[in-house]
Enzyme design. Structure first.
Site, PDB file in Angstrom:
ATOM      1  N   ASP A  45       0.794  -1.267  -0.119  1.00  0.00           N
ATOM      2  CA  ASP A  45       0.070   0.227  -0.192  1.00  0.00           C
ATOM      3  C   ASP A  45       0.881   1.307  -0.066  1.00  0.00           C
ATOM      4  OD1 ASP A  45      -1.957   1.934   0.118  1.00  0.00           O
ATOM      5  OD2 ASP A  45      -2.496   1.281   2.075  1.00  0.00           O
TER       6      ASP A  45
ATOM      7  N   ASP B 187      -2.103   6.163  -5.991  1.00  0.00           N
ATOM      8  CA  ASP B 187      -2.489   5.324  -5.116  1.00  0.00           C
ATOM      9  C   ASP B 187      -2.553   3.861  -5.417  1.00  0.00           C
ATOM     10  OD1 ASP B 187      -2.916   4.316  -2.256  1.00  0.00           O
ATOM     11  OD2 ASP B 187      -5.259   4.630  -2.994  1.00  0.00           O
TER      12      ASP B 187
END
Ligand SMILES: *[C@@H]1O[C@H](CO)[C@@H](O)[C@H](O)[C@H]1NC(C)=O
Ligand SMILES: *[C@@H]1O[C@H](CO)[C@@H](O)[C@H](O)[C@H]1NC(C)=O
Ligand SMILES: *[C@@H]1O[C@H](CO)[C@@H](O)[C@H](O)[C@H]1NC(C)=O
Length: 482
Positions: free
Chosen positions: A155, A360
């Protein structure tokens, strides 16, 4: 680009099949030029077989990245056929999109909290502890001595790495691999309160509860959807499983109370921008450089690589990484424009500067400011006008019924960043199959102009994405995995 579809410089569609047989894109350019259909020679459509948009049932190509790349890990889609998470193999797009919206809402709530904090007199550390639970790609890392392997979500939107950890004093959810036992690792150590490492974690994550009761430093990451992980802040040896690289005193969370939307992943690898992240902790060896290629769901595996890659074949174009006080973990980019079907949309620069834009790895669908999205959508709809429409699906409002078609000509979408860096979105990131006959534009509009633009992972698929955090630049290279 996958072998089961090809892109051509084609317009109008009637030429496409004809020219397909000539197999000569130069000829197409010439015809397009002659007909002056284009202001410039930008590609207008991807012509693909409709079936190529369906997720594959079996894992096809074996990972070859480790042969070319140093310090790399194999990346698999959490729900794809190559995922090591067997239990997660049944994917439900509706649920994925709901989780995705939760993540986006959470990012925006953190960002707007931050602006209210700024205007108040209270000094709260920059909220770099923004932690996001969902994420769609997993890698394997090794922890401890002897090393145990764990399948973790990676992440770029959060910093602290954690894994579930015995004795699971409060609770652990069921996971893929045996749960880590720190007592069996000769290199494990709890981090004590009062140490610099503990203080740094506290200030980076805004974690004020770290040392209230015990002498062992504790961490707590709460995710927007109610997921969380709480436990001991610890250090141990981290090994990148497919290379021999190891880091003896890697700091991470040994989770004693864990709950949430992590599927059966064993934990999370934090690749955010602040000091707690794996990127910062391995800076001496890798120089804060990492890169990845995210495979489409319909295909095999990609990679996550650390350090400068000398063997990299594709040409990388770099744009600037911006920093923004609204979120010090996030990788901000300077999005300046969008082209659909080879033509630039008329979106004023202030639209993008008002929202800001991040890239992201954990958000699935790219979010755009409302006015930018509505222009993209209407141009896309024009380009798709020959196909019958289908009902909206969840957050996706532009869908087509392709039941009567074997091929489809999809308008190209290019996201344009400062320093003339383009992200020419792979067709796997433009149309997503929502049901057997329903295919939707894989972009969504934000509900407010101040919400962050987010470059989601579907739109990054197949590209080589290079983060050079040390010098503040981010690059895109063409088709590195498909
Ligand atoms: C880490 O600290 C906790 C709380 O003090 C303790 O219960 C646990 O046994 C420690 N773990 C190890 C491996 O020393
Ligand atoms: C697509 O069209 C076919 C044939 O007309 C129909 O059976 C099917 O229900 C349609 N699907 C959607 C999602 O509209
Ligand atoms: C973003 O790029 C534009 C166009 O190159 C430039 O004018 C602007 O100053 C850049 N913004 C930032 C914050 O660097």
């Amino acid at each position: 680009m996958a072998t089961n579809y090809s892109s051509f410089l084609c317009f109008p569609f009637s030429f496409v099949l004809l020219l397909f047989f000539f197999g000569c894109s130069k000829k197409v350019e010439a015809i397009n030029g002659a007909k002056e259909l284009l202001g410039n020679l930008h590609q207008q459509t991807h012509v693909i077989t409709v079936s190529s948009l369906s997720p594959a049932k079996v894992c096809s190509t074996p990972f070859k990245g480790s042969e070319i790349l140093t310090s790399s890990l194999k990346v698999a889609h959490k729900y794809g056929p190559c995922s090591p998470l067997k239990k997660a193999n049944t994917e439900n797009l509706h649920q994925i999109l709901l989780d995705d919206q939760t993540r986006v809402n959470y990012i925006n709530s953190k960002i707007s909290d931050q602006s209210t904090i700024e205007t108040s007199a209270v000094q709260i550390p920059a909220n770099s502890g923004i932690s996001l639970g969902t994420g769609n790609y997993v890698v394997k890392i090794g922890i401890g001595t002897p090393k145990q392997d764990f399948t973790v979500i990676f992440d770029t939107g959060s910093d602290l790495t954690w894994i579930q950890c015995q004795p699971c004093a409060v609770q652990c959810y069921s996971q893929q691999d045996p749960i880590f036992n720190p007592f069996k690792s000769s290199t494990y150590a709890n981090i004590s309160c009062g140490t610099n490492a503990c203080k740094q974690m506290q200030s980076a994550s805004g974690n004020t509860q770290a040392c209230t009761t015990k002498s062992t430093c504790s961490y707590e990451v709460a995710y927007g959807d109610g997921s969380y992980s709480i436990g001991y802040f610890a250090r141990d040896k981290l090994t990148l499983s497919t290379s021999s690289d190891s880091f003896l005193k890697f700091r991470y969370g040994c989770g004693q109370e864990n709950q949430g939307l992590f599927g059966s992943a064993d934990g999370l690898l934090g690749l955010g921008r602040n000091k707690m992240s794996m990127v910062s902790q391995t800076a001496k060896k890798y120089g804060k450089i990492f890169s990845y290629c995210l495979p489409p769901r319909s295909s095999s595996t990609g990679y996550l690589a650390f350090g400068q890659q000398v063997g990299s074949t594709s040409k990388i174009k770099y744009t600037q990484l911006l920093t923004d006080k609204r979120g010090s973990s996030f990788y901000f980019l300077n999005l300046t424009g969008i082209s659909v079907g080879g033509k630039k949309l008329g979106i004023s620069a202030s639209v993008f500067t008002t929202s800001g834009t991040i890239i992201d790895s954990g958000t699935v669908i790219t979010r755009l400011p409302p006015s930018a999205y509505s222009k993209l959508r209407s141009r896309f709809r024009q380009g798709m006008s020959k196909y019958p429409t289908a009902p909206a699906y969840s957050i996706l409002d532009t869908c087509y019924n392709l039941s009567g078609h074997t091929t489809v000509a999809v308008p190209t979408i290019v996201l344009r960043f400062a320093r003339r860096t383009d992200l020419n979105v792979d067709v796997s990131g433009i149309l997503i199959q929502a049901s057997s006959t329903q295919y939707c534009l894989a972009f969504a509009g934000n509900s407010a102009s101040t919400y962050l633009g987010i470059i989601g992972n579907m739109q990054q698929q197949t590209k080589e994405v290079v983060y050079n955090v040390a010098v503040g630049k981010l690059g895109f290279g063409a088709g590195a995995c498909s």
